[in-house]
Design a protein around this motif. Structure first.
Motif, PDB file in Angstrom:
ATOM      1  N   ALA A  25     -11.285  10.714 -13.032  1.00  0.00           N
ATOM      2  CA  ALA A  25     -10.424  10.159 -12.082  1.00  0.00           C
ATOM      3  C   ALA A  25      -9.184  10.264 -12.371  1.00  0.00           C
ATOM      4  O   ALA A  25      -8.265  10.540 -11.695  1.00  0.00           O
ATOM      5  CB  ALA A  25     -11.071   8.872 -11.541  1.00  0.00           C
ATOM      6  N   VAL A  26      -8.792   9.505 -13.602  1.00  0.00           N
ATOM      7  CA  VAL A  26      -7.301   9.658 -13.980  1.00  0.00           C
ATOM      8  C   VAL A  26      -6.631  10.759 -14.037  1.00  0.00           C
ATOM      9  O   VAL A  26      -5.881  11.041 -13.644  1.00  0.00           O
ATOM     10  CB  VAL A  26      -7.152   8.713 -15.201  1.00  0.00           C
ATOM     11  CG1 VAL A  26      -5.911   8.644 -15.878  1.00  0.00           C
ATOM     12  CG2 VAL A  26      -7.611   7.126 -14.931  1.00  0.00           C
ATOM     13  N   SER A  27      -7.292  11.887 -14.872  1.00  0.00           N
ATOM     14  CA  SER A  27      -6.949  13.171 -14.883  1.00  0.00           C
ATOM     15  C   SER A  27      -6.681  13.820 -13.436  1.00  0.00           C
ATOM     16  O   SER A  27      -5.409  14.389 -13.244  1.00  0.00           O
ATOM     17  CB  SER A  27      -7.907  14.034 -15.705  1.00  0.00           C
ATOM     18  OG  SER A  27      -7.553  15.288 -15.947  1.00  0.00           O
ATOM     19  N   PHE A  30      -5.560   6.511  -4.528  1.00  0.00           N
ATOM     20  CA  PHE A  30      -6.294   7.915  -4.887  1.00  0.00           C
ATOM     21  C   PHE A  30      -7.968   7.448  -5.188  1.00  0.00           C
ATOM     22  O   PHE A  30      -8.838   8.285  -5.071  1.00  0.00           O
ATOM     23  CB  PHE A  30      -5.709   8.415  -6.192  1.00  0.00           C
ATOM     24  CG  PHE A  30      -6.660   9.438  -6.764  1.00  0.00           C
ATOM     25  CD1 PHE A  30      -6.369  11.055  -6.165  1.00  0.00           C
ATOM     26  CD2 PHE A  30      -7.310   9.476  -7.830  1.00  0.00           C
ATOM     27  CE1 PHE A  30      -7.357  11.737  -6.561  1.00  0.00           C
ATOM     28  CE2 PHE A  30      -8.183  10.476  -8.397  1.00  0.00           C
ATOM     29  CZ  PHE A  30      -8.155  11.826  -7.551  1.00  0.00           C
ATOM     30  N   LEU A  31      -8.171   6.243  -5.871  1.00  0.00           N
ATOM     31  CA  LEU A  31      -9.285   6.008  -6.417  1.00  0.00           C
ATOM     32  C   LEU A  31     -10.236   5.733  -5.350  1.00  0.00           C
ATOM     33  O   LEU A  31     -11.291   5.937  -5.663  1.00  0.00           O
ATOM     34  CB  LEU A  31      -9.055   4.616  -7.115  1.00  0.00           C
ATOM     35  CG  LEU A  31     -10.585   3.992  -8.077  1.00  0.00           C
ATOM     36  CD1 LEU A  31     -10.898   5.217  -8.868  1.00  0.00           C
ATOM     37  CD2 LEU A  31     -10.265   3.014  -8.625  1.00  0.00           C
ATOM     38  N   GLU A  32      -9.809   5.321  -4.222  1.00  0.00           N
ATOM     39  CA  GLU A  32     -10.697   5.112  -3.036  1.00  0.00           C
ATOM     40  C   GLU A  32     -11.259   6.488  -2.641  1.00  0.00           C
ATOM     41  O   GLU A  32     -12.459   6.555  -2.237  1.00  0.00           O
ATOM     42  CB  GLU A  32      -9.730   4.539  -1.939  1.00  0.00           C
ATOM     43  CG  GLU A  32     -10.075   2.838  -1.837  1.00  0.00           C
ATOM     44  CD  GLU A  32      -9.570   2.195  -0.761  1.00  0.00           C
ATOM     45  OE1 GLU A  32      -9.752   2.966   0.574  1.00  0.00           O
ATOM     46  OE2 GLU A  32      -8.729   1.216  -0.827  1.00  0.00           O
ATOM     47  N   LEU A  33     -10.439   7.295  -2.624  1.00  0.00           N
ATOM     48  CA  LEU A  33     -10.757   8.619  -1.977  1.00  0.00           C
ATOM     49  C   LEU A  33     -11.718   9.404  -3.160  1.00  0.00           C
ATOM     50  O   LEU A  33     -12.694  10.099  -2.673  1.00  0.00           O
ATOM     51  CB  LEU A  33      -9.394   9.606  -2.299  1.00  0.00           C
ATOM     52  CG  LEU A  33      -8.355   9.572  -1.221  1.00  0.00           C
ATOM     53  CD1 LEU A  33      -7.209  10.397  -1.129  1.00  0.00           C
ATOM     54  CD2 LEU A  33      -8.903   9.571   0.285  1.00  0.00           C
ATOM     55  N   PHE A  34     -11.470   9.203  -4.527  1.00  0.00           N
ATOM     56  CA  PHE A  34     -12.408   9.603  -5.468  1.00  0.00           C
ATOM     57  C   PHE A  34     -13.817   8.974  -5.564  1.00  0.00           C
ATOM     58  O   PHE A  34     -14.746   9.612  -5.619  1.00  0.00           O
ATOM     59  CB  PHE A  34     -11.851   9.176  -7.009  1.00  0.00           C
ATOM     60  CG  PHE A  34     -12.592   9.785  -8.064  1.00  0.00           C
ATOM     61  CD1 PHE A  34     -12.443  11.002  -8.419  1.00  0.00           C
ATOM     62  CD2 PHE A  34     -13.577   9.160  -8.636  1.00  0.00           C
ATOM     63  CE1 PHE A  34     -13.187  11.808  -9.779  1.00  0.00           C
ATOM     64  CE2 PHE A  34     -14.535   9.837  -9.690  1.00  0.00           C
ATOM     65  CZ  PHE A  34     -14.097  10.979 -10.143  1.00  0.00           C
TER      66      PHE A  34
END
Ligand code: A3P
Length: 259
Positions: A96-98, A118-122
């Motif tokens: 996810a970070v990448s 972004f994390l929410e989308l992931f």
């Protein structure tokens, strides 16, 4: 979300992969000697590709990504390659970070405001190539198939030579200990990053349909970088979803210690 992505069967793809092309993948027949390198994005695909390219006498020609470009690629695919599959898996937090950095750096991906957004989308699988969880689960049922080799990014980091040996054995190529160590050295992160900086932007230089610029691929190449991004609340939410979604997944057991 953005004009650079479109949804196909509920999953986001880059617009470089047209609906027509993605549809035709369903009826694609591989040749008996095709080798497929499969991954969720940012799992170490270029690393494995580089290993394969450095095996002496492998007689395997890397083609550009299957979901990139035009139908003639399929003809190209039919000409080379045994229907064997190498699937590389990386722990989802580092992945996810990448991918977050890739969204930020790669002009072929939508702009993204914050890590939290972004994390929410992931977690929803609302990112390019869909949900990490579903990707792993879709391969779960094939994990014991004879024609599949599953490689884990973290194990590859810990013992590159051992995992390179697994790859050469799987491909049926005899390689000496010395050559294995040489491949390990040539495919180390620092070596690959340095070489990328020296190369020009050759469209054949990535195995990612989202860019031909190799400089966008080599960022940190580390295990556990997620710790610098996840808040404790984000970690809790992530872990809850992981536990729920991956409770029957043996593949996920391999990476949970790192995530
Ligand atoms: P980071 O963004 O965490 O650095 P892919 O090739 O599937 O797009 O994956 C890219 C990720 O793999 C990037 O992760 C990249 O740095 C890492 N990577 C590429 N080559 C590597 C290598 N030789 N050793 C370790 N990590 C590597």
């Amino acid at each position: 979300q953005s004009s650079v992505l479109h949804k196909f069967k509920g999953i986001l793809f880059s617009t470089v992969s047209s609906e027509e092309l993605l549809n035709s993948l369903d009826s694609f027949h591989a040749r008996e000697d095709d080798v497929f390198l499969v991954s969720y994005p940012k799992s170490g695909t270029h690393w494995i590709a580089e290993v394969i390219e450095n095996i002496p006498n492998a007689r395997i020609t890397l083609t550009s990504p299957i979901e990139l470009g035009d139908m003639s690629k399929f003809e190209e695919l039919k000409m080379y390659c045994k229907r064997r599959i190498i699937y590389i898996i990386r722990n989802p937090k580092d992945t996810a970070v990448s991918l977050f950095h890739y969204y930020r750096d790669n002009p072929n991906l939508p702009g993204i405001e914050t890590w939290a957004a972004f994390l929410e989308l992931f977690l929803r699988g609302d990112v390019v190539y869909g949900s990490w969880f579903d990707h792993i689960l879709s391969w779960e049922e094939h994990k014991n198939d004879k024609n599949i080799l599953i490689i884990f990014y973290e194990e590859m980091k810990k013992d590159p030579s051992e995992n390179i040996k697994k790859i050469t054995t799987f491909l049926g190529i005899n390689v000496s200990e010395g050559e294995i160590n040489k491949i390990a050295w040539k495919t180390s992160f620092s070596e690959m990053k340095n070489n990328a900086a020296k190369e020009n932007c050759d469209p054949d230089h990535t195995v990612c349909a989202l860019t031909s610029n190799r400089n966008l691929v080599f960022r940190k190449g580390a295990v556990g970088d997620w710790i610098n991004y996840f808040t404790s609340k984000q970690k809790r939410v992530f872990d809850e979803l992981f536990t729920e979604k991956m409770k029957h997944s043996e593949l996920a057991r391999h990476v949970e210690d790192y995530a």
